[in-house]
Design a protein around this motif. Structure first.
Motif, PDB file in Angstrom:
ATOM      1  N   LEU A 151       0.797  -1.218   0.000  1.00  0.00           N
ATOM      2  CA  LEU A 151       0.000   0.000   0.000  1.00  0.00           C
ATOM      3  C   LEU A 151       0.834   1.273   0.000  1.00  0.00           C
ATOM      4  O   LEU A 151       0.522   2.227  -0.727  1.00  0.00           O
ATOM      5  CB  LEU A 151      -0.956  -0.010   1.198  1.00  0.00           C
ATOM      6  N   GLU A 152       1.874   1.320   0.812  1.00  0.00           N
ATOM      7  CA  GLU A 152       2.681   2.542   0.869  1.00  0.00           C
ATOM      8  C   GLU A 152       3.351   2.820  -0.470  1.00  0.00           C
ATOM      9  O   GLU A 152       3.474   3.971  -0.889  1.00  0.00           O
ATOM     10  CB  GLU A 152       3.716   2.438   1.988  1.00  0.00           C
ATOM     11  N   GLU A 153       3.770   1.764  -1.144  1.00  0.00           N
ATOM     12  CA  GLU A 153       4.370   1.930  -2.469  1.00  0.00           C
ATOM     13  C   GLU A 153       3.356   2.518  -3.449  1.00  0.00           C
ATOM     14  O   GLU A 153       3.651   3.463  -4.196  1.00  0.00           O
ATOM     15  CB  GLU A 153       4.863   0.578  -2.986  1.00  0.00           C
ATOM     16  N   GLY A 154       2.153   1.950  -3.446  1.00  0.00           N
ATOM     17  CA  GLY A 154       1.115   2.438  -4.351  1.00  0.00           C
ATOM     18  C   GLY A 154       0.704   3.864  -4.038  1.00  0.00           C
ATOM     19  O   GLY A 154       0.511   4.685  -4.948  1.00  0.00           O
ATOM     20  N   ARG A 155       0.578   4.176  -2.761  1.00  0.00           N
ATOM     21  CA  ARG A 155       0.175   5.529  -2.376  1.00  0.00           C
ATOM     22  C   ARG A 155       1.241   6.552  -2.738  1.00  0.00           C
ATOM     23  O   ARG A 155       0.932   7.652  -3.215  1.00  0.00           O
ATOM     24  CB  ARG A 155      -0.107   5.576  -0.874  1.00  0.00           C
ATOM     25  N   ALA A 156       2.505   6.186  -2.504  1.00  0.00           N
ATOM     26  CA  ALA A 156       3.599   7.110  -2.817  1.00  0.00           C
ATOM     27  C   ALA A 156       3.644   7.406  -4.315  1.00  0.00           C
ATOM     28  O   ALA A 156       3.822   8.559  -4.736  1.00  0.00           O
ATOM     29  CB  ALA A 156       4.926   6.525  -2.348  1.00  0.00           C
ATOM     30  N   ARG A 157       3.473   6.369  -5.123  1.00  0.00           N
ATOM     31  CA  ARG A 157       3.482   6.568  -6.574  1.00  0.00           C
ATOM     32  C   ARG A 157       2.317   7.457  -6.996  1.00  0.00           C
ATOM     33  O   ARG A 157       2.475   8.389  -7.795  1.00  0.00           O
ATOM     34  CB  ARG A 157       3.392   5.208  -7.273  1.00  0.00           C
ATOM     35  N   PHE A 158       1.136   7.177  -6.463  1.00  0.00           N
ATOM     36  CA  PHE A 158      -0.022   7.971  -6.863  1.00  0.00           C
ATOM     37  C   PHE A 158       0.115   9.413  -6.376  1.00  0.00           C
ATOM     38  O   PHE A 158      -0.231  10.357  -7.093  1.00  0.00           O
ATOM     39  CB  PHE A 158      -1.313   7.357  -6.321  1.00  0.00           C
ATOM     40  N   ARG A 159       0.641   9.589  -5.174  1.00  0.00           N
ATOM     41  CA  ARG A 159       0.831  10.938  -4.634  1.00  0.00           C
ATOM     42  C   ARG A 159       1.732  11.766  -5.554  1.00  0.00           C
ATOM     43  O   ARG A 159       1.508  12.967  -5.746  1.00  0.00           O
ATOM     44  CB  ARG A 159       1.423  10.840  -3.227  1.00  0.00           C
ATOM     45  N   SER A 160       2.723  11.117  -6.137  1.00  0.00           N
ATOM     46  CA  SER A 160       3.647  11.830  -7.027  1.00  0.00           C
ATOM     47  C   SER A 160       2.956  12.300  -8.303  1.00  0.00           C
ATOM     48  O   SER A 160       3.416  13.243  -8.959  1.00  0.00           O
ATOM     49  CB  SER A 160       4.837  10.933  -7.382  1.00  0.00           C
ATOM     50  N   LEU A 161       1.841  11.649  -8.660  1.00  0.00           N
ATOM     51  CA  LEU A 161       1.119  12.016  -9.878  1.00  0.00           C
ATOM     52  C   LEU A 161       0.208  13.224  -9.677  1.00  0.00           C
ATOM     53  O   LEU A 161      -0.224  13.851 -10.649  1.00  0.00           O
ATOM     54  CB  LEU A 161       0.280  10.828 -10.363  1.00  0.00           C
ATOM     55  N   LEU A 162      -0.075  13.555  -8.437  1.00  0.00           N
ATOM     56  CA  LEU A 162      -1.013  14.638  -8.158  1.00  0.00           C
ATOM     57  C   LEU A 162      -0.416  16.025  -8.386  1.00  0.00           C
ATOM     58  O   LEU A 162      -1.133  17.023  -8.305  1.00  0.00           O
ATOM     59  CB  LEU A 162      -1.536  14.532  -6.720  1.00  0.00           C
ATOM     60  N   VAL A 163       0.876  16.090  -8.657  1.00  0.00           N
ATOM     61  CA  VAL A 163       1.491  17.395  -8.932  1.00  0.00           C
ATOM     62  C   VAL A 163       1.245  17.824 -10.377  1.00  0.00           C
ATOM     63  O   VAL A 163       1.503  18.980 -10.728  1.00  0.00           O
ATOM     64  CB  VAL A 163       3.010  17.362  -8.648  1.00  0.00           C
ATOM     65  N   ALA A 164       0.744  16.922 -11.211  1.00  0.00           N
ATOM     66  CA  ALA A 164       0.454  17.270 -12.601  1.00  0.00           C
ATOM     67  C   ALA A 164      -0.604  18.367 -12.652  1.00  0.00           C
ATOM     68  O   ALA A 164      -1.482  18.455 -11.788  1.00  0.00           O
ATOM     69  CB  ALA A 164      -0.018  16.037 -13.366  1.00  0.00           C
ATOM     70  N   GLU A 165      -0.539  19.193 -13.675  1.00  0.00           N
ATOM     71  CA  GLU A 165      -1.422  20.362 -13.770  1.00  0.00           C
ATOM     72  C   GLU A 165      -2.901  19.972 -13.760  1.00  0.00           C
ATOM     73  O   GLU A 165      -3.709  20.587 -13.057  1.00  0.00           O
ATOM     74  CB  GLU A 165      -1.100  21.137 -15.046  1.00  0.00           C
ATOM     75  N   GLU A 166      -3.267  18.947 -14.526  1.00  0.00           N
ATOM     76  CA  GLU A 166      -4.674  18.551 -14.593  1.00  0.00           C
ATOM     77  C   GLU A 166      -5.155  17.988 -13.258  1.00  0.00           C
ATOM     78  O   GLU A 166      -6.271  18.282 -12.811  1.00  0.00           O
ATOM     79  CB  GLU A 166      -4.884  17.516 -15.699  1.00  0.00           C
ATOM     80  N   ALA A 167      -4.301  17.194 -12.602  1.00  0.00           N
ATOM     81  CA  ALA A 167      -4.677  16.641 -11.300  1.00  0.00           C
ATOM     82  C   ALA A 167      -4.837  17.749 -10.268  1.00  0.00           C
ATOM     83  O   ALA A 167      -5.774  17.739  -9.460  1.00  0.00           O
ATOM     84  CB  ALA A 167      -3.631  15.632 -10.840  1.00  0.00           C
TER      85      ALA A 167
END
Length: 228
Positions: A163-179
Motif C-alpha cells: 500500500l505505501e508503495e502504491g500511495r507514494a506513486r499515486f501521490r507523485s502524480l497529483l502534482v500534474a497540472e490537470e490533477a
C-alpha cells in the motif's frame, strides 16, 4: 437606481441546496416541472428558475405553495438547505445500484465524485452513463474527475498489499497540472456540498482514493466519513 444586493457565497450555496431539494422531491414523485408548477399554482418559469439557479431569497408564499404541493412541511423542504459541506468515502464493491443510490441518498449526499480513471464496470449500473442517470434520478449530482484516477500500472501495489508503495506513486502524480486543477475543483465542492468520493473498493485503505481524501482533508480541514 440601486442594484440588487450581491449574495454571499454561503447564501448562494444554501439556495443551490434548496433547489436540489425541490428537484429531488419532484422527481421522486415522477412529476415534471409543469406538473409541480400547476399543483403549486406557480408559473413554470418560476419553478425552472428556482430549480436551476436557486434564487437567494425565494418568496415565503412561493416556498409554502411548493411544500403544500409536495406534501411536506416547510422544515422538510428546507432540510439540509443550511447544512455545511463535507466529504465522504464510498466504494461500490459488494453493492447493487439500487442499494448504492439508497445509501448515498440516505446520507443526504449532494454530489458523487467518481475518481476512477475509466468509469466502466462489469457491475450493472456502475458505468458512467447509467450511474449518472441513477444518481440524477435521486436528485444527486455526478462528477467524474479523470485526472484523479489511478493508472493501470499502479494498481498491483494496492491489490498485493504494497500500500505505501502504491500511495507514494499515486501521490507523485497529483502534482500534474490537470490533477491539481481537479483537486482544486473537488475542494471547492466540499466547501459547499456534501460530497462522496467514489471508487470500487469497499475498504478505502486498499484504494488510491485514500490519497485523494488525505489531500482534501489537508486543504479543507475537514474530517472524512466512511459511508457504510
Amino acid at each position: 437606481m440601486a442594484g440588487r444586493p450581491v449574495a454571499s457565497r454561503q447564501e448562494r450555496a444554501r439556495a443551490q441546496e434548496l433547489a436540489r431539494r425541490i428537484r429531488a422531491l419532484r422527481e421522486a414523485r415522477g412529476w415534471t416541472r409543469e406538473r409541480l408548477a400547476k399543483e403549486a399554482g406557480l408559473h413554470t418559469r418560476t419553478l425552472v428558475r428556482l430549480e436551476s439557479e436557486g434564487p437567494v431569497q425565494p418568496g415565503f408564499f412561493t416556498v409554502g405553495r411548493l411544500a403544500t404541493a409536495l406534501e411536506v412541511s416547510l422544515d422538510d423542504l428546507f432540510h439540509g438547505a443550511g447544512r455545511p459541506g463535507g466529504i465522504w468515502s464510498v466504494g461500490y464493491e459488494g453493492r447493487d445500484i439500487d442499494s448504492f443510490v439508497a445509501c448515498v441518498r440516505e446520507a443526504q449526499i449532494d454530489a458523487v465524485v467518481d475518481v476512477r480513471l475509466t468509469p466502466i464496470s462489469r457491475k450493472p449500473g456502475f458505468s458512467k452513463t447509467r450511474l449518472r442517470e441513477a444518481l440524477h434520478g435521486a436528485g444527486i449530482d455526478y462528477v467524474h474527475l479523470r485526472a484523479l484516477g489511478n493508472p493501470k500500472d499502479n494498481r498491483a501495489p494496492f491489490w498485493e498489499g504494497r500500500l505505501e508503495e502504491g500511495r507514494a506513486r499515486f501521490r507523485s502524480l497529483l502534482v500534474a497540472e490537470e490533477a491539481e486543477a481537479e483537486l482544486t475543483q473537488l475542494a471547492g465542492l466540499v466547501g459547499t456540498s456534501r460530497v462522496a468520493v467514489l471508487c470500487f473498493e469497499q475498504d478505502a485503505r486498499r484504494c488510491h482514493r485514500t490519497v485523494v481524501l488525505d489531500e482534501i482533508r489537508r486543504r479543507c480541514a475537514v474530517e472524512v466519513t466512511e459511508l457504510a
